[in-house]
Write an enzyme that holds these catalytic residues in place. Structure first.
Site, PDB file in Angstrom:
ATOM      1  N   CYS A 184      -3.531  11.340  -3.519  1.00 24.84           N
ATOM      2  CA  CYS A 184      -2.090  11.549  -3.686  1.00 24.84           C
ATOM      3  C   CYS A 184      -1.476  11.831  -2.327  1.00 24.84           C
ATOM      4  O   CYS A 184      -2.121  12.415  -1.451  1.00 24.84           O
ATOM      5  CB  CYS A 184      -1.814  12.728  -4.609  1.00 24.84           C
ATOM      6  SG  CYS A 184      -1.734  12.283  -6.350  1.00 24.84           S
ATOM      7  N   GLU A 200      -5.805   5.361  -3.367  1.00 21.10           N
ATOM      8  CA  GLU A 200      -5.991   5.216  -4.811  1.00 21.10           C
ATOM      9  C   GLU A 200      -4.731   4.625  -5.425  1.00 21.10           C
ATOM     10  O   GLU A 200      -3.615   4.950  -5.038  1.00 21.10           O
ATOM     11  CB  GLU A 200      -6.290   6.591  -5.422  1.00 21.10           C
ATOM     12  CG  GLU A 200      -6.594   6.576  -6.901  1.00 21.10           C
ATOM     13  CD  GLU A 200      -6.942   7.969  -7.431  1.00 21.10           C
ATOM     14  OE1 GLU A 200      -6.536   8.268  -8.571  1.00 21.10           O
ATOM     15  OE2 GLU A 200      -7.594   8.741  -6.714  1.00 21.10           O
TER      16      GLU A 200
END
Length: 457
Positions: A322, A356
């Site tokens: 994140c 990601e």
């Protein structure tokens, strides 16, 4: 003269008053009505355009649409936004206020904008004449004099719904949006900033009635009231994030925080980040993550401006899970600095990395900008005489990300079963000019860090 049953105040049904006198007639009234255009509100029978002398109601309400209040969830209507213009919205939720029996607020989604701009509005911000009575009816966007068909509206909704959610299947996306459709916290106070939030975050139930939360900017504890925060700050010993400072350059510092060693801090950071990240999955088990907190430092302490997280052991080769730059610090180059930092860590580990997925819309823009600038600089330096594998080795950027970036720039062709870089100097200069400044640079010589695996993790 016929009965004026549409004008009966709600809850009554007898004694409808007209200019000519009082007409006694039983009138069944199902719900409160409001006349779009201001002739009647909340059932009050004050009428514009009534001929006092002649006792004749000239076309009373014939041309005005009668709108039942409160508006239903799902209603489509025009709403006046902060730019002073009318924009098409959909009512997502409604709530009753204590000020009056018919006083409601409506939580609306602006069809043209990202969900981060969804908000609570009052009735007077809505253009009731534009209320869409039927799902198949054409919606007139009076602000621009345009008409949107149901098909066009659906296309707009699908486009905005999918931004940042490309890897969600339709069922999962519907479940996600239903669960997170209404922001539960509207504002936070963090350090010297009051920040409007963007999205729902699943804070513990005891905070569900809070419009605003107050965060300690050092340990990220959060409370409901300002005085509670003041008491906490008198006791809190931290002046920087917990963990190890691994980088300092001027007034910028980076701290590595182990989620296993600082579990409460990691969880609080996830709660905070979710207020600004629509797609983020909230991990309660933060033991598996390392958090890298970027701070601006002064004589009062080290103040968080953003962070990124990464898994301690990623089977997919992700070097970032994140990433967030807090709104007050955006557009200052910190996003690309965080991205560059994640790749410097990958270089230290001797690996290539990739973020990601899915990326948020702002995250994707930052990554595309970073990849573009880095690859263009190298191509210019080597005059295009470099392979994709060499680009990946030099930058720690995964080959797939190198290829997609060069394809978007039209600097690569597929010939005889392999990708070939075609980098003409003029084209490189054109792209470099369009890419703008590179932003803040990471000085790798100031990074003092040992990879997690080498720490015995």
């Amino acid at each position: 003269m016929g009965s004026l049953e549409q004008n009966a105040p709600a809850g009554r049904g007898k004694g409808v008053e007209t200019v000519a006198g009082t007409l006694r007639e039983e009138v069944p009234v199902a719900s409160n009505l409001v006349a779009a255009g201001g002739a009647m509100e909340h059932g009050n029978h004050h009428h514009d355009g009534v001929g006092v002398g002649g006792g004749v109601v000239n076309g009373l309400m014939k041309k005005r649409k009668m709108i039942p209040l409160p508006l239903e969830v799902g209603t489509r209507v025009l709403c006046r936004w902060r730019d002073g213009k009318l924009h098409p919205v959909k009512v997502i939720e409604r709530r009753k206020l204590s000020t009056g029996p018919d006083d409601y607020q409506y939580y609306v989604h602006y069809n043209e904008f990202n969900r981060r701009l969804d908000e609570w509005v009052k009735l007077d911000q809505l253009e009731l004449e534009s209320v869409e009575a039927d799902e198949g009816e054409k919606f007139e966007e009076k602000a621009g004099g345009l008409k949107m068909t149901r098909h066009q509206k659906r296309k707009i909704e699908e486009t905005h719904a999918e931004e940042g959610h490309e890897e969600f299947d339709p069922a999962s996306l519907r479940e996600h949006e239903e669960f997170t459709k209404v922001k539960n916290i509207s504002k936070i106070e963090l350090g010297r900033y009051e920040i409007d939030t963007w999205y729902f975050s699943p804070f513990p139930p005891e905070y569900s009635d809070c419009n605003k939360l107050f965060f300690c900017e050092f340990c990220l504890s959060f409370v409901k009231r300002k005085e509670q925060l003041a008491r906490h700050m008198r006791k809190c010993d931290l002046k920087h994030p917990p963990g190890d400072e691994i980088y300092r350059q001027g007034s910028l510092s980076m701290f590595e925080v182990d989620g296993k060693k600082n579990k409460i801090y990691g969880q609080n950071l996830c709660y905070l980040a979710k207020l600004f990240l629509d797609h983020k999955t909230l991990y309660y088990d933060v033991d598996l993550f390392l958090f890298y907190i970027l701070c601006e430092c002064d004589d009062r302490g080290c103040h968080m401006v953003g962070y990124f997280s990464k898994e301690k052991h990623s089977e997919e080769g992700y070097n970032l899970a994140c990433i967030l730059t807090l709104p007050p610090y955006q557009r200052k180059g910190y996003g690309k600095f965080l991205i560059a930092f994640s790749y410097e860590l990958s270089k230290k580990e001797g690996k290539v990395g990739t973020p990601e997925r899915p990326l948020s819309d702002l995250g994707l823009l930052s990554y595309r900008g970073y990849w573009t600038r880095i690859l263009l600089d190298i191509l210019k330096k080597h005059r295009g005489n470099v392979s994709i594998k060499e680009l990946s080795d030099m930058t720690a950027i995964k080959t797939e990300d190198v290829i997609t970036t060069l394809q978007a720039l039209e600097l690569i062709q597929y010939r005889k079963g392999q990708h070939v870089i075609c980098a003409e100097p003029k084209l490189l200069e054109k792209h470099l000019k369009a890419a703008g400044k590179g932003g803040l640079d990471v000085d790798a010589s100031k990074l003092i860090w040992t990879p997690y695996k080498e720490q015995g993790g």
